[in-house]
Design a protein around this motif. Structure first.
Motif, PDB file in Angstrom:
ATOM      1  N   SER A 185      42.318 -15.691  19.419  1.00 30.90           N
ATOM      2  CA  SER A 185      41.493 -14.496  19.608  1.00 30.90           C
ATOM      3  C   SER A 185      41.267 -13.743  18.296  1.00 30.90           C
ATOM      4  CB  SER A 185      42.153 -13.556  20.626  1.00 30.90           C
ATOM      5  OG  SER A 185      42.274 -14.190  21.889  1.00 30.90           O
ATOM      6  N   THR A 186      42.021 -14.070  17.266  1.00 27.24           N
ATOM      7  CA  THR A 186      41.855 -13.421  15.972  1.00 27.24           C
ATOM      8  C   THR A 186      40.617 -13.908  15.240  1.00 27.24           C
ATOM      9  OG1 THR A 186      44.256 -13.194  15.789  1.00 27.24           O
ATOM     10  CG2 THR A 186      42.999 -12.957  13.763  1.00 27.24           C
ATOM     11  N   THR A 187      40.233 -15.163  15.486  1.00 25.82           N
ATOM     12  CA  THR A 187      39.141 -15.757  14.715  1.00 25.82           C
ATOM     13  C   THR A 187      37.868 -16.002  15.523  1.00 25.82           C
ATOM     14  OG1 THR A 187      40.029 -17.972  15.179  1.00 25.82           O
ATOM     15  CG2 THR A 187      40.749 -16.884  13.157  1.00 25.82           C
ATOM     16  N   VAL A 188      38.005 -16.554  16.737  1.00 24.54           N
ATOM     17  CA  VAL A 188      36.827 -17.014  17.481  1.00 24.54           C
ATOM     18  C   VAL A 188      35.905 -15.869  17.918  1.00 24.54           C
ATOM     19  CG1 VAL A 188      36.038 -18.226  19.563  1.00 24.54           C
ATOM     20  CG2 VAL A 188      37.915 -19.160  18.201  1.00 24.54           C
ATOM     21  N   PRO A 189      36.403 -14.759  18.494  1.00 28.67           N
ATOM     22  CA  PRO A 189      35.477 -13.706  18.940  1.00 28.67           C
ATOM     23  C   PRO A 189      34.597 -13.156  17.813  1.00 28.67           C
ATOM     24  CG  PRO A 189      37.620 -13.385  19.944  1.00 28.67           C
ATOM     25  CD  PRO A 189      37.784 -14.459  18.923  1.00 28.67           C
ATOM     26  N   ILE A 226      42.729  -6.493   8.445  1.00 28.46           N
ATOM     27  CA  ILE A 226      43.457  -6.631   9.721  1.00 28.46           C
ATOM     28  C   ILE A 226      43.501  -8.088  10.159  1.00 28.46           C
ATOM     29  CG2 ILE A 226      43.371  -6.051  12.176  1.00 28.46           C
ATOM     30  CD1 ILE A 226      42.212  -3.336  11.382  1.00 28.46           C
ATOM     31  N   GLN A 227      42.401  -8.801   9.955  1.00 24.51           N
ATOM     32  CA  GLN A 227      42.353 -10.206  10.351  1.00 24.51           C
ATOM     33  C   GLN A 227      43.363 -11.036   9.557  1.00 24.51           C
ATOM     34  OE1 GLN A 227      38.719 -12.699   9.707  1.00 24.51           O
ATOM     35  NE2 GLN A 227      38.614 -12.672  11.942  1.00 24.51           N
ATOM     36  N   VAL A 228      43.449 -10.798   8.252  1.00 19.12           N
ATOM     37  CA  VAL A 228      44.408 -11.523   7.415  1.00 19.12           C
ATOM     38  C   VAL A 228      45.840 -11.219   7.850  1.00 19.12           C
ATOM     39  CG1 VAL A 228      45.376 -11.693   5.093  1.00 19.12           C
ATOM     40  CG2 VAL A 228      42.910 -11.760   5.419  1.00 19.12           C
ATOM     41  N   PHE A 229      46.151  -9.933   8.037  1.00 17.97           N
ATOM     42  CA  PHE A 229      47.520  -9.555   8.427  1.00 17.97           C
ATOM     43  C   PHE A 229      47.887 -10.150   9.782  1.00 17.97           C
ATOM     44  CE2 PHE A 229      50.261  -6.659  10.859  1.00 17.97           C
ATOM     45  CZ  PHE A 229      51.409  -6.728  10.085  1.00 17.97           C
ATOM     46  N   THR A 230      46.995 -10.032  10.748  1.00 13.52           N
ATOM     47  CA  THR A 230      47.279 -10.553  12.092  1.00 13.52           C
ATOM     48  C   THR A 230      47.448 -12.062  12.073  1.00 13.52           C
ATOM     49  OG1 THR A 230      45.968  -8.756  13.047  1.00 13.52           O
ATOM     50  CG2 THR A 230      46.475 -10.614  14.474  1.00 13.52           C
ATOM     51  N   PHE A 268      35.015 -19.217   8.106  1.00 14.01           N
ATOM     52  CA  PHE A 268      34.580 -18.540   9.322  1.00 14.01           C
ATOM     53  C   PHE A 268      35.507 -17.390   9.697  1.00 14.01           C
ATOM     54  CE2 PHE A 268      37.141 -22.179  10.696  1.00 14.01           C
ATOM     55  CZ  PHE A 268      37.998 -21.640  11.633  1.00 14.01           C
ATOM     56  N   PHE A 269      36.534 -17.130   8.888  1.00 16.45           N
ATOM     57  CA  PHE A 269      37.358 -15.934   9.046  1.00 16.45           C
ATOM     58  C   PHE A 269      37.969 -15.606   7.692  1.00 16.45           C
ATOM     59  CE2 PHE A 269      40.290 -19.406   9.688  1.00 16.45           C
ATOM     60  CZ  PHE A 269      41.492 -18.987   9.129  1.00 16.45           C
ATOM     61  N   CYS A 270      38.530 -14.411   7.565  1.00 20.46           N
ATOM     62  CA  CYS A 270      39.147 -14.002   6.308  1.00 20.46           C
ATOM     63  C   CYS A 270      40.491 -14.703   6.152  1.00 20.46           C
ATOM     64  CB  CYS A 270      39.339 -12.484   6.283  1.00 20.46           C
ATOM     65  SG  CYS A 270      37.805 -11.560   6.083  1.00 20.46           S
ATOM     66  N   ASP A 271      40.566 -15.567   5.167  1.00 20.65           N
ATOM     67  CA  ASP A 271      41.775 -16.337   4.897  1.00 20.65           C
ATOM     68  C   ASP A 271      42.107 -16.189   3.426  1.00 20.65           C
ATOM     69  OD1 ASP A 271      43.869 -17.964   5.603  1.00 20.65           O
ATOM     70  OD2 ASP A 271      42.787 -19.831   5.224  1.00 20.65           O
ATOM     71  N   ILE A 272      43.380 -16.132   3.099  1.00 17.92           N
ATOM     72  CA  ILE A 272      43.786 -15.850   1.728  1.00 17.92           C
ATOM     73  C   ILE A 272      43.215 -16.844   0.712  1.00 17.92           C
ATOM     74  CG2 ILE A 272      45.794 -15.905   0.184  1.00 17.92           C
ATOM     75  CD1 ILE A 272      47.265 -14.166   2.103  1.00 17.92           C
ATOM     76  N   PRO A 273      43.300 -18.169   0.932  1.00 21.30           N
ATOM     77  CA  PRO A 273      42.719 -19.085  -0.071  1.00 21.30           C
ATOM     78  C   PRO A 273      41.235 -18.825  -0.322  1.00 21.30           C
ATOM     79  CG  PRO A 273      44.153 -20.295   1.412  1.00 21.30           C
ATOM     80  CD  PRO A 273      44.025 -18.919   1.983  1.00 21.30           C
TER      81      PRO A 273
END
Length: 306
Positions: free
Chosen positions: A75-79, A99-103, A177-182
């Motif tokens: 639910s953190t990435t797909v919605p 928030i997305q990265v932390f979660t 497709f989502f906020c990711d550290i790399p």
């Protein structure tokens, strides 16, 4: 001061998993269906474990925690990806990205630790059955879960705070497709090689050590089971171990390959495919791998339906 101003207060643009074509609409439909299946499967498993008294054991308590994490994980990435695709927008706010990265990091770290604790549970149950009620008491199980959540949250907080105080520059387009550290590190204006060593250390502690513990635990379990010589016991132990190893291998290997590669070797296309495996496919498969090959869960399902 001018460089630091690039770091906050500005939206990011998510390149996304899909563009806007006929084939991408089909792929989006597939991802949406997988999201629904993951939610239904994990909710069903958690509901069964809560209702059926035969599943009120440490192993299923830990499994229910993994299912809850999987629901939050996907639910953190797909919605957000779905909203951007349907609304024909690609932006995510600075705070939303943070928030997305932390979660995401918190949930990934917590699941990595819990999968390791589940192998420890099976090791104690089979290799030291007389001490199982002591070594896997409810207090110890709750301490395991609390420890997994707290340690992964602290780790995620450290990385999130550090990354988002770095100076971002350029177009601020996150090729993911989502906020990711790399993916975010590719937008940073300064050298991040030293920080990448810290990422590797975190992965070694939260991912590699639990994975090695799983391999060691199940190697010992299989030795003990085959020494006993019970065909039924051997079959059940192999089934349990293989189910857990399947889930753990898919999760650990993909996560390890993503976060331990040097920044220069990252490929956006490959990173997206691997991210789909550990952020979408794994939450979909987990409830079915643990339930379809588990007589206790299937028995509980029949009782609740009957």
């Amino acid at each position: 001061m001018e460089t630091g101003n690039h770091s906050c207060g500005t939206d990011f643009t998510l390149f996304g998993l899909f563009q806007y074509g006929h084939m991408d609409t089909f792929l989006f439909t597939v991802i949406a269906l997988l999201f629904a299946v993951a939610l239904i499967g994990n909710i069903t498993l958690v509901h069964l474990i809560r209702l059926d008294r035969t599943l009120h054991t440490p192993m299923y308590f830990l499994l229910s925690q993994v299912s809850i994490i999987d629901m939050m994980y996907i639910s953190t990435t797909v919605p957000k990806m779905a909203i951007n695709f349907l609304s024909n927008t690609k932006t995510i706010s600075f705070l939303g990205c943070l928030i997305q990265v932390f979660t995401f990091l918190t949930l990934a770290g917590c699941e990595a630790l819990l999968l390791g604790f589940m192998s420890y549970d099976r090791y104690i149950a089979i290799c030291q059955p007389l001490r199982y009620s002591v070594l896997m008491s409810r207090k110890i199980c709750c301490s395991m879960v609390a420890g997994a959540w707290s340690s992964s949250s602290i780790n995620a907080l450290v990385h999130t705070v550090y990354v988002f105080q770095l100076p971002f520059c350029g177009s601020r387009i996150v090729n993911h497709f989502f906020c990711d550290i790399p993916s975010l590190l590719s937008l940073v204006c300064e050298d991040t090689s030293q920080y990448e060593h810290l990422i590797v250390m975190s992965v070694l502690v939260l991912v590699l050590i639990p994975f090695l513990a799983i391999l060691a635990s199940y190697a010992r379990v299989l030795v003990v089971v085959f020494q006993i010589g019970s065909g039924k016991g051997q079959s059940r132990a192999v089934s349990t171990c293989s189910s857990h190893l399947t889930v753990a291998s898919l999760f650990y290997v993909t996560t390890f390959s993503t976060y331990t590669q040097p920044h220069s070797l990252h490929s956006p296309g490959r990173d997206k495919v691997v991210a789909v495996l550990y952020s979408i496919i794994t939450p979909v498969l987990n409830p079915f791998i643990y339930s379809l090959r588990n007589k206790d869960v299937m028995g509980a399902l029949r009782r609740q339906m009957g």
